[in-house]
Design an enzyme around this catalytic site. Sequence first.
Site, PDB file in Angstrom:
ATOM      1  N   ASN A  14     -21.218   5.965  14.549  1.00  0.00           N
ATOM      2  CA  ASN A  14     -20.618   4.936  14.119  1.00  0.00           C
ATOM      3  C   ASN A  14     -20.024   4.207  15.492  1.00  0.00           C
ATOM      4  O   ASN A  14     -18.931   4.817  15.874  1.00  0.00           O
ATOM      5  CB  ASN A  14     -19.534   4.989  13.038  1.00  0.00           C
ATOM      6  CG  ASN A  14     -18.678   3.557  12.754  1.00  0.00           C
ATOM      7  OD1 ASN A  14     -19.104   2.461  13.440  1.00  0.00           O
ATOM      8  ND2 ASN A  14     -17.965   3.574  11.656  1.00  0.00           N
TER       9      ASN A  14
ATOM     10  N   HIS B 219     -23.870  -2.478   9.512  1.00  0.00           N
ATOM     11  CA  HIS B 219     -23.159  -1.968  10.354  1.00  0.00           C
ATOM     12  C   HIS B 219     -23.428  -0.402  10.114  1.00  0.00           C
ATOM     13  O   HIS B 219     -23.732   0.058   9.007  1.00  0.00           O
ATOM     14  CB  HIS B 219     -21.430  -2.181  10.068  1.00  0.00           C
ATOM     15  CG  HIS B 219     -20.670  -1.003  10.544  1.00  0.00           C
ATOM     16  ND1 HIS B 219     -20.575  -0.618  11.948  1.00  0.00           N
ATOM     17  CD2 HIS B 219     -19.688  -0.500  10.158  1.00  0.00           C
ATOM     18  CE1 HIS B 219     -19.864   0.231  12.185  1.00  0.00           C
ATOM     19  NE2 HIS B 219     -19.201   0.406  11.209  1.00  0.00           N
TER      20      HIS B 219
ATOM     21  N   CYS C  56     -14.658  -2.658  12.927  1.00  0.00           N
ATOM     22  CA  CYS C  56     -16.169  -2.313  12.827  1.00  0.00           C
ATOM     23  C   CYS C  56     -16.878  -3.696  12.440  1.00  0.00           C
ATOM     24  O   CYS C  56     -17.992  -3.648  12.432  1.00  0.00           O
ATOM     25  CB  CYS C  56     -16.510  -1.263  11.715  1.00  0.00           C
ATOM     26  SG  CYS C  56     -15.865   0.389  12.266  1.00  0.00           S
TER      27      CYS C  56
HETATM   28  N1  ACO Z   1     -17.191  19.235   8.314  1.00  0.00           N
HETATM   29  C1  ACO Z   1     -17.036  20.163   7.402  1.00  0.00           C
HETATM   30  N2  ACO Z   1     -16.305  19.825   6.150  1.00  0.00           N
HETATM   31  C2  ACO Z   1     -15.496  18.751   6.402  1.00  0.00           C
HETATM   32  C3  ACO Z   1     -15.466  17.752   7.423  1.00  0.00           C
HETATM   33  C4  ACO Z   1     -16.591  18.258   8.608  1.00  0.00           C
HETATM   34  N3  ACO Z   1     -16.711  17.510   9.529  1.00  0.00           N
HETATM   35  N4  ACO Z   1     -14.972  16.713   7.117  1.00  0.00           N
HETATM   36  C5  ACO Z   1     -14.266  16.820   5.850  1.00  0.00           C
HETATM   37  N5  ACO Z   1     -14.808  18.072   5.474  1.00  0.00           N
HETATM   38  C6  ACO Z   1     -14.590  18.610   4.072  1.00  0.00           C
HETATM   39  C7  ACO Z   1     -13.222  18.182   3.529  1.00  0.00           C
HETATM   40  O1  ACO Z   1     -12.086  18.744   4.041  1.00  0.00           O
HETATM   41  C8  ACO Z   1     -13.406  18.412   2.017  1.00  0.00           C
HETATM   42  O2  ACO Z   1     -12.975  19.607   1.682  1.00  0.00           O
HETATM   43  P1  ACO Z   1     -12.329  19.889   0.488  1.00  0.00           P
HETATM   44  O3  ACO Z   1     -13.066  19.559  -0.757  1.00  0.00           O
HETATM   45  O4  ACO Z   1     -12.163  21.442   0.257  1.00  0.00           O
HETATM   46  O5  ACO Z   1     -10.943  19.297   0.558  1.00  0.00           O
HETATM   47  C9  ACO Z   1     -14.566  17.956   1.771  1.00  0.00           C
HETATM   48  O6  ACO Z   1     -15.333  18.357   3.414  1.00  0.00           O
HETATM   49  C10 ACO Z   1     -15.485  16.782   1.381  1.00  0.00           C
HETATM   50  O7  ACO Z   1     -14.874  15.701   1.999  1.00  0.00           O
HETATM   51  P2  ACO Z   1     -15.099  14.362   1.750  1.00  0.00           P
HETATM   52  O8  ACO Z   1     -13.909  13.326   2.288  1.00  0.00           O
HETATM   53  O9  ACO Z   1     -14.901  14.360   0.090  1.00  0.00           O
HETATM   54  O10 ACO Z   1     -16.340  13.954   1.976  1.00  0.00           O
HETATM   55  P3  ACO Z   1     -17.502  12.628   1.486  1.00  0.00           P
HETATM   56  O11 ACO Z   1     -18.295  12.992   0.895  1.00  0.00           O
HETATM   57  O12 ACO Z   1     -16.377  11.456   1.022  1.00  0.00           O
HETATM   58  O13 ACO Z   1     -17.705  12.074   3.046  1.00  0.00           O
HETATM   59  C11 ACO Z   1     -17.222  10.727   4.748  1.00  0.00           C
HETATM   60  C12 ACO Z   1     -16.770  11.878   4.019  1.00  0.00           C
HETATM   61  C13 ACO Z   1     -18.683  10.729   5.492  1.00  0.00           C
HETATM   62  C14 ACO Z   1     -16.236  10.114   5.694  1.00  0.00           C
HETATM   63  C15 ACO Z   1     -17.181   9.356   3.737  1.00  0.00           C
HETATM   64  O14 ACO Z   1     -16.309   9.368   2.828  1.00  0.00           O
HETATM   65  C16 ACO Z   1     -17.683   7.820   4.432  1.00  0.00           C
HETATM   66  O15 ACO Z   1     -18.401   7.453   5.190  1.00  0.00           O
HETATM   67  N6  ACO Z   1     -16.647   7.144   4.196  1.00  0.00           N
HETATM   68  C17 ACO Z   1     -16.647   5.805   4.898  1.00  0.00           C
HETATM   69  C18 ACO Z   1     -16.449   5.679   5.965  1.00  0.00           C
HETATM   70  C19 ACO Z   1     -16.657   4.139   6.778  1.00  0.00           C
HETATM   71  O16 ACO Z   1     -17.346   3.192   6.184  1.00  0.00           O
HETATM   72  N7  ACO Z   1     -15.683   3.330   7.513  1.00  0.00           N
HETATM   73  C20 ACO Z   1     -15.839   2.141   7.680  1.00  0.00           C
HETATM   74  C21 ACO Z   1     -15.957   1.691   8.953  1.00  0.00           C
HETATM   75  S1  ACO Z   1     -15.136   2.750  10.318  1.00  0.00           S
HETATM   76  C22 ACO Z   1     -13.975   1.661  11.198  1.00  0.00           C
HETATM   77  O17 ACO Z   1     -13.682   0.517  10.625  1.00  0.00           O
HETATM   78  C23 ACO Z   1     -13.251   2.206  12.211  1.00  0.00           C
END
Ligand code: ACO
Length: 322
Positions: free
Chosen positions: A279, A249, A113
């Site tokens: 993304n 980004h 990314c």
């Molecule tokens: N729909 C419904 N529920 C979901 C989904 C979904 N699509 N995905 C996960 N959940 C559930 C999980 O199982 C978890 O359930 P549990 O608590 O029962 O275990 C719950 O939702 C909470 O999940 P979290 O991972 O805690 O959610 P969070 O608030 O951290 O958000 C996210 C997740 C959006 C992925 C966030 O952490 C994020 O944006 N991270 C950074 C991403 C990023 O910047 N990447 C860098 C660039 S990408 C690259 O380089 C390729």
Amino acid sequence: MKFARITGTGSYLPEKILSNHDLETLLDTTDQWIYSRSGIRERHIAADSEFTCDLAEHAARRAIESAGRKPVDIDLIVVATTTPDQVFPSTACLLQNRLGIHDCPAFDVQAVCAGFIYALDVVYRQIQTSGSKCALVVGAETFSRILNWKDRSTCVLFGDGAGAMIVEESDRPGIMSSHLHADGAFKDLLCVPVGVSTAYQEILAGRAYTEMQGKEVFKWAVTALGDAVLEALEANDCDQSEIDWLVPHQANIRIIRAIARRLDLSMDNVIVTIDRHGNTSAASIPLAFDEAVRDNRIKPGQKIIFEAFGGGFTWGSMLLEY
Ligand code: ACO
């Protein structure tokens, strides 16, 4: 002193749109969960017959046209991609051939990314030191091809697309600074854990998918990007108040808001496309920039910060005058 200035922009999104509501029919997820956690409503997905170089070509032709150039004027091509058409030749060489350009350096950069910032950094330095006068830099991804469509924690976050810029030698600034970082200690938090050398059978079987420990990535992204944008300001002796636009980004609206706060910048001065693009990895910055140039939000003479964070981890920032 030679400067490197962006003189043209272009972008391309595949026709097919996949909304959160579409995903509700495929996965145990909801529009409400996806939108509240990430800011994404929908993303574009390449057709089965469409590959990264096809997306790159559309974006590149639009950038060349907007710069008032012809393919023959281009003397350097750098493509940032995580999803090249082939192991080799590079997507940059495939693109060079499509554009009918001969005998200029052409190569890919892989920083996931953060790839577009890495590629733009290379172009910036090539113009300053190696005599390149008119470079084409592209971020292009078919990220949908490396997603596990049964893993709701990753597949809802990404989309396909391409963005391109023409960057030319100039006697006025231009790109003013670029800071790149990487730390491979975090290689396991965000990755496709196989590659051609380690597990070619899995690639042939179509199991080379993105894995991410989202919470950990989120924390690191906010800290690293916050520091990177301040690093850009310091290097240019520039006050926050002088920044017209942040073009981040587009990984997560909550990360984008946190960086805007670090810069004391209103969200009115941030280019946001994540709601409609998801993304798009290396393509997200040039896609967002092109959109804002074309709708006249970004204007000549304005000061802009780019920042990106991705697998590796890799991250960086760039300050420029458009
Ligand atoms: N729909 C419904 N529920 C979901 C989904 C979904 N699509 N995905 C996960 N959940 C559930 C999980 O199982 C978890 O359930 P549990 O608590 O029962 O275990 C719950 O939702 C909470 O999940 P979290 O991972 O805690 O959610 P969070 O608030 O951290 O958000 C996210 C997740 C959006 C992925 C966030 O952490 C994020 O944006 N991270 C950074 C991403 C990023 O910047 N990447 C860098 C660039 S990408 C690259 O380089 C390729």
